[in-house]
Scaffold this motif. Structure first.
Motif, PDB file in Angstrom:
ATOM      1  N   GLU A 281     -29.041 -29.381  -8.523  1.00 19.53           N
ATOM      2  CA  GLU A 281     -28.638 -29.778  -9.871  1.00 19.53           C
ATOM      3  C   GLU A 281     -27.156 -30.134  -9.931  1.00 19.53           C
ATOM      4  N   SER A 282     -26.317 -29.367  -9.257  1.00 17.21           N
ATOM      5  CA  SER A 282     -24.887 -29.669  -9.274  1.00 17.21           C
ATOM      6  C   SER A 282     -24.594 -30.979  -8.549  1.00 17.21           C
ATOM      7  N   GLU A 283     -25.372 -31.281  -7.507  1.00 18.95           N
ATOM      8  CA  GLU A 283     -25.208 -32.551  -6.792  1.00 18.95           C
ATOM      9  C   GLU A 283     -25.596 -33.722  -7.690  1.00 18.95           C
ATOM     10  N   LEU A 284     -26.677 -33.559  -8.458  1.00 17.11           N
ATOM     11  CA  LEU A 284     -27.114 -34.597  -9.391  1.00 17.11           C
ATOM     12  C   LEU A 284     -26.066 -34.817 -10.475  1.00 17.11           C
ATOM     13  N   ILE A 285     -25.549 -33.739 -11.031  1.00 16.83           N
ATOM     14  CA  ILE A 285     -24.521 -33.852 -12.072  1.00 16.83           C
ATOM     15  C   ILE A 285     -23.281 -34.537 -11.525  1.00 16.83           C
ATOM     16  N   SER A 286     -22.882 -34.165 -10.330  1.00 18.40           N
ATOM     17  CA  SER A 286     -21.709 -34.782  -9.694  1.00 18.40           C
ATOM     18  C   SER A 286     -21.930 -36.274  -9.455  1.00 18.40           C
ATOM     19  N   THR A 287     -23.120 -36.638  -8.977  1.00 14.12           N
ATOM     20  CA  THR A 287     -23.436 -38.046  -8.734  1.00 14.12           C
ATOM     21  C   THR A 287     -23.438 -38.842 -10.036  1.00 14.12           C
ATOM     22  N   LEU A 288     -24.066 -38.288 -11.081  1.00  6.81           N
ATOM     23  CA  LEU A 288     -24.070 -38.961 -12.387  1.00  6.81           C
ATOM     24  C   LEU A 288     -22.649 -39.180 -12.892  1.00  6.81           C
TER      25      LEU A 288
ATOM     26  N   LEU B 140     -34.087 -37.099 -15.297  1.00  3.43           N
ATOM     27  CA  LEU B 140     -33.366 -36.012 -14.647  1.00  3.43           C
ATOM     28  C   LEU B 140     -31.930 -35.910 -15.126  1.00  3.43           C
ATOM     29  N   GLY B 141     -31.412 -37.007 -15.697  1.00  2.00           N
ATOM     30  CA  GLY B 141     -30.050 -36.989 -16.213  1.00  2.00           C
ATOM     31  C   GLY B 141     -29.607 -38.357 -16.680  1.00  2.00           C
ATOM     32  N   VAL B 142     -28.720 -38.369 -17.670  1.00  2.66           N
ATOM     33  CA  VAL B 142     -28.159 -39.611 -18.198  1.00  2.66           C
ATOM     34  C   VAL B 142     -26.678 -39.423 -18.488  1.00  2.66           C
TER      35      VAL B 142
ATOM     36  N   ASN C 221     -19.817 -39.259 -11.148  1.00  2.00           N
ATOM     37  CA  ASN C 221     -19.097 -40.214 -10.299  1.00  2.00           C
ATOM     38  C   ASN C 221     -19.481 -41.654 -10.623  1.00  2.00           C
ATOM     39  N   LEU C 222     -20.785 -41.911 -10.774  1.00  5.62           N
ATOM     40  CA  LEU C 222     -21.235 -43.264 -11.101  1.00  5.62           C
ATOM     41  C   LEU C 222     -20.780 -43.687 -12.485  1.00  5.62           C
ATOM     42  N   ALA C 223     -20.879 -42.786 -13.443  1.00  6.22           N
ATOM     43  CA  ALA C 223     -20.519 -43.106 -14.828  1.00  6.22           C
ATOM     44  C   ALA C 223     -19.031 -43.414 -14.977  1.00  6.22           C
ATOM     45  N   ASN C 224     -18.219 -42.874 -14.091  1.00  2.84           N
ATOM     46  CA  ASN C 224     -16.772 -43.085 -14.168  1.00  2.84           C
ATOM     47  C   ASN C 224     -16.288 -44.316 -13.403  1.00  2.84           C
ATOM     48  N   LYS C 225     -17.201 -45.044 -12.778  1.00  2.00           N
ATOM     49  CA  LYS C 225     -16.817 -46.279 -12.076  1.00  2.00           C
ATOM     50  C   LYS C 225     -16.474 -47.361 -13.093  1.00  2.00           C
TER      51      LYS C 225
END
Length: 90
Positions: A2-9, A31-33, A11-15
């Motif tokens: 879950e923490s990996e998913l949150i981190s990935t979301l 799984l996340g937005v 990171n992508l959202a901040n591009k």
């Protein structure tokens, strides 16, 4: 995981140029937005990715297609990665 998913979301959202991100499982469960992405669109996004993958009539479906959907002033890039589908809103 879950923490990996949150981190990935995050990171992508901040591009630069990214307005939203959505990740769904293979059944279309969100799984996340982040950003402008809407959780209720996850099943539809997954369906688009699965349908595009089935357009190619080959037995060896190793390569998943990348789908670009353009509407109004937005673009959504959708890609199925096997166990999950990723949509990036730009």
């Amino acid at each position: 995981m879950e923490s990996e998913l949150i981190s990935t979301l995050d990171n992508l959202a901040n591009k630069e140029g990214v307005k939203g991100v959505l990740v769904a499982d293979e059944k279309g469960l969100c799984l996340g937005v982040r950003g402008i992405a809407k959780p209720e669109s996850s099943a539809f996004i997954t369906s688009i990715a699965n349908t595009a993958r089935n357009l190619e009539n080959t037995r060896d479906k190793v390569e998943c297609p990348t789908i670009n959907v353009e509407y109004e002033n937005n673009q959504v890039v959708i890609r199925n990665e096997g166990t999950f589908t990723l949509a990036i809103y730009m």
